[in-house]
Design a protein around this motif. Structure first.
Motif, short mmCIF file in Angstrom:
data_model
loop_
_atom_site.label_atom_id
_atom_site.label_comp_id
_atom_site.label_asym_id
_atom_site.label_seq_id
_atom_site.Cartn_x
_atom_site.Cartn_y
_atom_site.Cartn_z
N TRP A 49 -0.24 -2.70 -0.87
CA TRP A 49 -0.89 -1.52 -0.28
C TRP A 49 -2.07 -1.21 -1.19
CZ3 TRP A 49 2.06 3.80 -0.28
CH2 TRP A 49 1.29 4.77 0.36
N GLU A 82 -2.07 -4.55 3.17
CA GLU A 82 -2.59 -3.52 4.05
C GLU A 82 -3.70 -2.80 3.29
OE1 GLU A 82 0.50 -1.12 5.72
OE2 GLU A 82 1.69 -2.89 6.26
N GLU A 142 -6.32 0.06 2.93
CA GLU A 142 -6.56 1.44 3.34
C GLU A 142 -7.95 1.88 2.89
OE1 GLU A 142 -4.93 5.78 1.95
OE2 GLU A 142 -3.38 4.29 2.45
N HIS A 182 -5.67 -0.27 7.75
CA HIS A 182 -5.34 1.06 8.26
C HIS A 182 -6.55 1.53 9.05
CE1 HIS A 182 -1.77 2.20 5.52
NE2 HIS A 182 -1.93 0.88 5.51
N ASN A 199 -7.66 6.15 7.26
CA ASN A 199 -7.61 5.29 8.45
C ASN A 199 -9.03 5.20 8.99
OD1 ASN A 199 -4.56 5.12 8.69
ND2 ASN A 199 -4.87 7.33 8.74
N VAL A 258 -2.84 -1.03 11.14
CA VAL A 258 -1.82 0.00 10.98
C VAL A 258 -2.44 1.29 11.49
CG1 VAL A 258 -0.35 1.24 9.36
CG2 VAL A 258 -0.82 -1.20 9.00
N PRO A 271 -2.31 5.41 12.61
CA PRO A 271 -1.58 6.66 12.39
C PRO A 271 -1.02 7.22 13.69
CG PRO A 271 -3.95 7.05 12.30
CD PRO A 271 -3.76 5.57 12.38
N ASN A 297 2.33 3.80 12.61
CA ASN A 297 2.67 4.43 11.33
C ASN A 297 3.18 5.85 11.58
OD1 ASN A 297 2.89 5.12 8.65
ND2 ASN A 297 0.71 5.08 8.23
N ARG A 349 5.59 1.29 10.69
CA ARG A 349 5.41 1.62 9.29
C ARG A 349 5.98 3.01 9.07
NH1 ARG A 349 4.73 -2.80 9.62
NH2 ARG A 349 3.14 -4.20 8.74
#
Length: 387
Positions: A103, A161, A163, A282, A293, A309, A311, A335, A365
């Motif tokens: 991450w 992932e 972000e 993200h 995101n 990913v 939200p 997520n 997630r």
């Protein structure tokens, strides 16, 4: 559905029961922080502490020689994540039978902005955002790409992932935040996130805009909002405030800047990674949105990365634009926050997951296995057993 839980190294290191407890939730994967921003985090089950204060953005592993001579370089963690904190936690989680993915938080770094103000987004009033590196600046872009490659491809990791691989702006909780007194809305937030550093000013010029005139227009457009006028919302609100042509020109500059950074960073990760390494971002399906995101064009990002990913704490609607691309091989991970004290709904996870699947999600997630209470984790365990 395959599920992965977000975890910090300090949730695991020093707690011999942590890895087994996380595996016992029914997840197959963990998304383990390798590079992270400053935070204050609860650790409700750890035998040695209850609060961890990560004082600044840092990498949670020892960096290598690639940074020698670089103008910008990552910061080492302090006593909240000493040594190879990531590697220690990853080994324990893998021993518990979990697939470990990294991450990696990128364009979100308050210490960098404090020590190198020239790296930060500058708004139309001349205010700098130290938490938000401007992704148009060449040195910043080079730093983010190198950080992505190093932090993502840790030993044993099966994927990553990424972000905040895009624009960051005004929307950021910062220390004792006092910015909610005026409701800027979607359009006002966009205007307050436009950068006017020297590189972005040149970029607007390439789009046929005069940067000084644009900054003046932004300030004029925001004035009614400061007085309490309602924001018309969404992109139509930006067009109303700036004019359609000017709004489109700012977006063209920012979209292209973000797209090329994402392409370059993903290529760098793939070049450093073993075969079969998975790269997800993200992401939010509205390109002008900013934050953790990042706003992306769904068709473009699914041609670059292995998936996204998305939200879903506020609902599953953001999944649809990605699902509509028809990429059967793309990962579309929904997520959900499962920490009830942070607004999550672990008790409805099974129903939420079913709704997400109906909108095209292939994975889940869960934010966040380390922060959640025992009661929250029990509800997660029950929900995953039903899926």
């Amino acid at each position: 559905m395959k599920a992965s839980a977000f975890v910090y190294p300090w949730d695991v290191n020093g707690d011999p029961e942590a890895a087994g407890r996380i595996a016992g939730l029914g997840v197959r994967q963990v998304t383990l922080a390798a590079a992270y921003h400053s935070t204050r985090a609860l650790t409700p089950r750890h035998p040695r502490h209850r609060i961890v204060t990560a004082e600044h953005a840092a990498v949670l592993y020892p960096t290598d020689a690639r940074w020698e001579g670089h103008e910008l370089r990552p910061y080492a963690a302090g006593d909240w994540a000493p040594g190879d904190a990531y590697g220690e936690a990853a080994a324990a989680l893998a021993d518990a039978g979990l697939e470990v993915h990294t991450w990696v938080v990128l364009a979100h770094n308050s210490r960098l902005g404090a020590e190198r103000p020239d790296t930060s987004v500058v708004n139309a009033y001349g205010d700098r955002y130290p938490w938000a590196p401007c992704i148009a600046r060449p040195a910043t872009r080079a730093y983010l790409v190198e950080l992505a490659a190093e932090a993502a491809v840790r030993p044993g990791a099966r994927g990553t992932e990424l972000e905040s691989l895009g624009w960051y702006g005004l929307q950021h909780l910062h220390a004792h935040d006092k910015t909610g007194g005026v409701g800027l809305g979607d359009a006002g937030s966009y205007l307050m996130s436009l950068c006017f550093c020297s590189v972005c000013r040149e970029g607007y010029g390439e789009q046929g805009l005069d940067a000084d005139e644009l900054a003046a227009s932004v300030r004029e457009a925001l004035e009614p909002l400061w007085r309490g006028a309602p924001d018309d919302g969404a992109w139509a609100g930006v067009e109303k405030l700036l004019g359609e042509a000017t709004a489109a020109a700012t977006r063209a500059w920012r979209d292209e800047t973000a797209r090329t950074l994402q392409e370059t960073a993903v290529r760098a990760v793939r070049a450093a990674a073993p075969a079969g390494f998975q790269v997800l971002l993200h992401a939010d399906p509205v390109t002008y949105h900013v934050g953790a995101n990042v706003g992306v064009d769904p068709a473009h990002i699914l041609s670059v990365a292995d998936g996204v990913v998305v939200p879903c704490a506020g609902g599953t609607g953001l999944l649809t634009p990605f699902a509509e691309q028809g990429r059967a091989d793309a990962v579309l991970a929904a997520n959900f926050t499962v920490v009830s004290g942070m607004g999550g709904r672990p008790g409805t996870l099974a129903a939420d997951a079913a709704e997400a699947r109906g909108r095209g999600a292939s994975e889940l997630r869960l934010y966040h296995a380390g922060l959640a209470s025992d009661g929250d984790l029990s509800l997660v365990r029950e929900a995953l057993a039903r899926l």
